[in-house]
Write a protein that holds these residues in place. Structure first.
Motif, PDB file in Angstrom:
ATOM      1  N   GLU A   5      -0.043  -2.143   0.689  1.00 21.33           N
ATOM      2  CA  GLU A   5      -1.500  -2.206   0.635  1.00 21.33           C
ATOM      3  C   GLU A   5      -2.161  -2.140   2.012  1.00 21.33           C
ATOM      4  OE1 GLU A   5       0.323  -6.253   0.436  1.00 21.33           O
ATOM      5  OE2 GLU A   5       0.616  -4.392  -0.617  1.00 21.33           O
ATOM      6  N   GLY A   6      -1.388  -2.294   3.095  1.00 22.09           N
ATOM      7  CA  GLY A   6      -1.964  -2.257   4.424  1.00 22.09           C
ATOM      8  C   GLY A   6      -2.000  -0.869   5.033  1.00 22.09           C
ATOM      9  N   LEU A   7      -1.518   0.115   4.320  1.00 24.01           N
ATOM     10  CA  LEU A   7      -1.463   1.474   4.853  1.00 24.01           C
ATOM     11  C   LEU A   7      -2.759   2.210   4.579  1.00 24.01           C
ATOM     12  CD1 LEU A   7       2.152   2.263   3.705  1.00 24.01           C
ATOM     13  CD2 LEU A   7       1.400   1.576   5.982  1.00 24.01           C
ATOM     14  N   ASP A   8      -2.919   3.331   5.240  1.00 27.63           N
ATOM     15  CA  ASP A   8      -4.133   4.115   5.046  1.00 27.63           C
ATOM     16  C   ASP A   8      -4.196   4.639   3.617  1.00 27.63           C
ATOM     17  OD1 ASP A   8      -3.330   7.254   5.089  1.00 27.63           O
ATOM     18  OD2 ASP A   8      -1.972   6.054   6.332  1.00 27.63           O
ATOM     19  N   PRO A   9      -5.408   4.883   3.107  1.00 25.20           N
ATOM     20  CA  PRO A   9      -5.576   5.293   1.712  1.00 25.20           C
ATOM     21  C   PRO A   9      -4.779   6.541   1.323  1.00 25.20           C
ATOM     22  CG  PRO A   9      -7.690   4.661   2.624  1.00 25.20           C
ATOM     23  CD  PRO A   9      -6.704   4.659   3.765  1.00 25.20           C
ATOM     24  N   ALA A  10      -4.678   7.516   2.220  1.00 21.99           N
ATOM     25  CA  ALA A  10      -3.943   8.744   1.888  1.00 21.99           C
ATOM     26  C   ALA A  10      -2.461   8.452   1.672  1.00 21.99           C
ATOM     27  CB  ALA A  10      -4.126   9.789   2.985  1.00 21.99           C
ATOM     28  N   THR A  11      -1.882   7.597   2.520  1.00 18.59           N
ATOM     29  CA  THR A  11      -0.475   7.240   2.367  1.00 18.59           C
ATOM     30  C   THR A  11      -0.265   6.452   1.073  1.00 18.59           C
ATOM     31  OG1 THR A  11      -0.174   7.211   4.755  1.00 18.59           O
ATOM     32  CG2 THR A  11       1.481   6.056   3.448  1.00 18.59           C
ATOM     33  N   CYS A  12      -1.167   5.522   0.790  1.00 20.87           N
ATOM     34  CA  CYS A  12      -1.070   4.752  -0.461  1.00 20.87           C
ATOM     35  C   CYS A  12      -1.128   5.670  -1.674  1.00 20.87           C
ATOM     36  CB  CYS A  12      -2.181   3.704  -0.534  1.00 20.87           C
ATOM     37  SG  CYS A  12      -1.935   2.314   0.562  1.00 20.87           S
ATOM     38  N   GLU A  13      -2.010   6.643  -1.648  1.00 21.22           N
ATOM     39  CA  GLU A  13      -2.123   7.574  -2.771  1.00 21.22           C
ATOM     40  C   GLU A  13      -0.847   8.388  -2.938  1.00 21.22           C
ATOM     41  OE1 GLU A  13      -4.376   8.041  -5.247  1.00 21.22           O
ATOM     42  OE2 GLU A  13      -5.211   6.187  -4.466  1.00 21.22           O
ATOM     43  N   ARG A  14      -0.268   8.857  -1.831  1.00 25.67           N
ATOM     44  CA  ARG A  14       0.989   9.602  -1.912  1.00 25.67           C
ATOM     45  C   ARG A  14       2.092   8.740  -2.512  1.00 25.67           C
ATOM     46  NH1 ARG A  14      -0.184  11.173   3.062  1.00 25.67           N
ATOM     47  NH2 ARG A  14       1.439   9.905   4.031  1.00 25.67           N
ATOM     48  N   MET A  15       2.193   7.499  -2.019  1.00 22.32           N
ATOM     49  CA  MET A  15       3.242   6.604  -2.520  1.00 22.32           C
ATOM     50  C   MET A  15       2.988   6.233  -3.969  1.00 22.32           C
ATOM     51  SD  MET A  15       4.339   4.236   0.677  1.00 22.32           S
ATOM     52  CE  MET A  15       2.707   3.640   0.995  1.00 22.32           C
ATOM     53  N   LEU A  16       1.730   6.014  -4.314  1.00 22.68           N
ATOM     54  CA  LEU A  16       1.414   5.696  -5.703  1.00 22.68           C
ATOM     55  C   LEU A  16       1.799   6.857  -6.603  1.00 22.68           C
ATOM     56  CD1 LEU A  16       0.184   3.905  -7.884  1.00 22.68           C
ATOM     57  CD2 LEU A  16      -2.010   5.006  -7.392  1.00 22.68           C
ATOM     58  N   GLY A  17       1.566   8.075  -6.131  1.00 18.89           N
ATOM     59  CA  GLY A  17       1.933   9.251  -6.908  1.00 18.89           C
ATOM     60  C   GLY A  17       3.415   9.325  -7.192  1.00 18.89           C
ATOM     61  N   GLU A  18       4.222   8.728  -6.332  1.00 21.31           N
ATOM     62  CA  GLU A  18       5.671   8.679  -6.527  1.00 21.31           C
ATOM     63  C   GLU A  18       6.085   7.431  -7.307  1.00 21.31           C
ATOM     64  OE1 GLU A  18       9.403   7.626  -3.596  1.00 21.31           O
ATOM     65  OE2 GLU A  18       7.780   8.846  -2.794  1.00 21.31           O
ATOM     66  N   LEU A  19       5.508   6.298  -6.966  1.00 23.67           N
ATOM     67  CA  LEU A  19       5.961   5.017  -7.504  1.00 23.67           C
ATOM     68  C   LEU A  19       5.471   4.744  -8.927  1.00 23.67           C
ATOM     69  CD1 LEU A  19       7.566   2.502  -6.693  1.00 23.67           C
ATOM     70  CD2 LEU A  19       5.461   1.548  -5.759  1.00 23.67           C
ATOM     71  N   ALA A  20       4.191   4.936  -9.196  1.00 20.18           N
ATOM     72  CA  ALA A  20       3.640   4.572 -10.509  1.00 20.18           C
ATOM     73  C   ALA A  20       4.263   5.365 -11.661  1.00 20.18           C
ATOM     74  CB  ALA A  20       2.119   4.702 -10.502  1.00 20.18           C
ATOM     75  N   PRO A  21       4.380   6.689 -11.563  1.00 20.39           N
ATOM     76  CA  PRO A  21       5.015   7.407 -12.680  1.00 20.39           C
ATOM     77  C   PRO A  21       6.476   6.992 -12.890  1.00 20.39           C
ATOM     78  CG  PRO A  21       3.812   8.944 -11.290  1.00 20.39           C
ATOM     79  CD  PRO A  21       3.845   7.624 -10.573  1.00 20.39           C
ATOM     80  N   SER A  22       7.192   6.729 -11.792  1.00 21.41           N
ATOM     81  CA  SER A  22       8.584   6.289 -11.918  1.00 21.41           C
ATOM     82  C   SER A  22       8.673   4.920 -12.572  1.00 21.41           C
ATOM     83  CB  SER A  22       9.257   6.241 -10.541  1.00 21.41           C
ATOM     84  OG  SER A  22       9.306   7.522  -9.978  1.00 21.41           O
ATOM     85  N   ALA A  23       7.768   4.019 -12.201  1.00 19.48           N
ATOM     86  CA  ALA A  23       7.752   2.690 -12.820  1.00 19.48           C
ATOM     87  C   ALA A  23       7.442   2.807 -14.309  1.00 19.48           C
ATOM     88  CB  ALA A  23       6.731   1.791 -12.125  1.00 19.48           C
ATOM     89  N   CYS A  24       6.438   3.599 -14.643  1.00 19.77           N
ATOM     90  CA  CYS A  24       6.092   3.769 -16.063  1.00 19.77           C
ATOM     91  C   CYS A  24       7.279   4.333 -16.840  1.00 19.77           C
ATOM     92  CB  CYS A  24       4.866   4.675 -16.208  1.00 19.77           C
ATOM     93  SG  CYS A  24       3.326   3.872 -15.724  1.00 19.77           S
ATOM     94  N   ALA A  25       7.950   5.319 -16.280  1.00 22.24           N
ATOM     95  CA  ALA A  25       9.110   5.918 -16.952  1.00 22.24           C
ATOM     96  C   ALA A  25      10.196   4.875 -17.195  1.00 22.24           C
ATOM     97  CB  ALA A  25       9.650   7.083 -16.133  1.00 22.24           C
ATOM     98  N   ALA A  26      10.385   3.960 -16.238  1.00 23.31           N
ATOM     99  CA  ALA A  26      11.403   2.912 -16.408  1.00 23.31           C
ATOM    100  C   ALA A  26      11.072   2.008 -17.591  1.00 23.31           C
ATOM    101  CB  ALA A  26      11.525   2.086 -15.133  1.00 23.31           C
ATOM    102  N   PHE A  27       9.783   1.882 -17.909  1.00 23.62           N
ATOM    103  CA  PHE A  27       9.346   1.079 -19.048  1.00 23.62           C
ATOM    104  C   PHE A  27       9.161   1.933 -20.309  1.00 23.62           C
ATOM    105  CE2 PHE A  27       8.402  -1.617 -15.468  1.00 23.62           C
ATOM    106  CZ  PHE A  27       8.774  -2.875 -15.927  1.00 23.62           C
TER     107      PHE A  27
END
Length: 142
Positions: A5-27
């Motif tokens: 959460e301390g990173l710049d918004p663009a980096t957070c968005e890139r990471m979210l684009g990778e992390l959130a879909p993978s997390a959802c798939a795991a569930f």
């Protein structure tokens, strides 16, 4: 260790684009949208995701890697699940992954760390920023 959460918004968005879909798939869910709700101890996103043609809202909780271990978060989720199942207290029971766990650890390449993710049904309502006597009284009555 850098905080997501301390990173710049663009980096957070890139990471979210990778992390959130993978997390959802795991569930066992297919994510369609994710929106940052807030962060303190954890980063929480409201995700819209579906399974078997039905889409719902969920709270994706991404835990701080420095604070709690996977076994500690698993125990917390098991306790919340027991409260939801075995008492009259209404609370959202955590989802289990397709492998039957409450927590999935996923890599965040740009940070070089794994983040622990858990998922809960989304509960509509207003945020409670301060406990009030009437909240506590209502909880005590349950």
């Amino acid at each position: 260790m850098p905080y997501f959460e301390g990173l710049d918004p663009a980096t957070c968005e890139r990471m979210l684009g990778e992390l959130a879909p993978s997390a959802c798939a795991a569930f066992g869910l297919d994510m369609t949208t994710a929106r940052l709700v807030g962060h303190s101890e954890n980063v929480v996103y409201r995700v819209t995701a579906g399974a078997q043609g039905e889409s719902r809202h969920y709270a994706l909780r991404i835990s701080n890697p420095d604070h709690y271990s996977t076994p500690q978060i698993e125990a917390e989720c098991a306790w919340i699940d027991a409260v939801a199942r075995d008492t009259s207290v209404r609370c959202p029971a955590p989802l289990e992954t397709v492998e039957g766990a409450y927590v999935v650890e996923l890599p965040v390449r740009e940070l070089g760390v794994r983040r622990r993710c858990s998922m809960f049904p989304w509960v509509e309502g207003d945020p409670v920023n301060q406990l009030r006597p009437d909240y506590m009284r209502n909880l005590g009555e349950t």
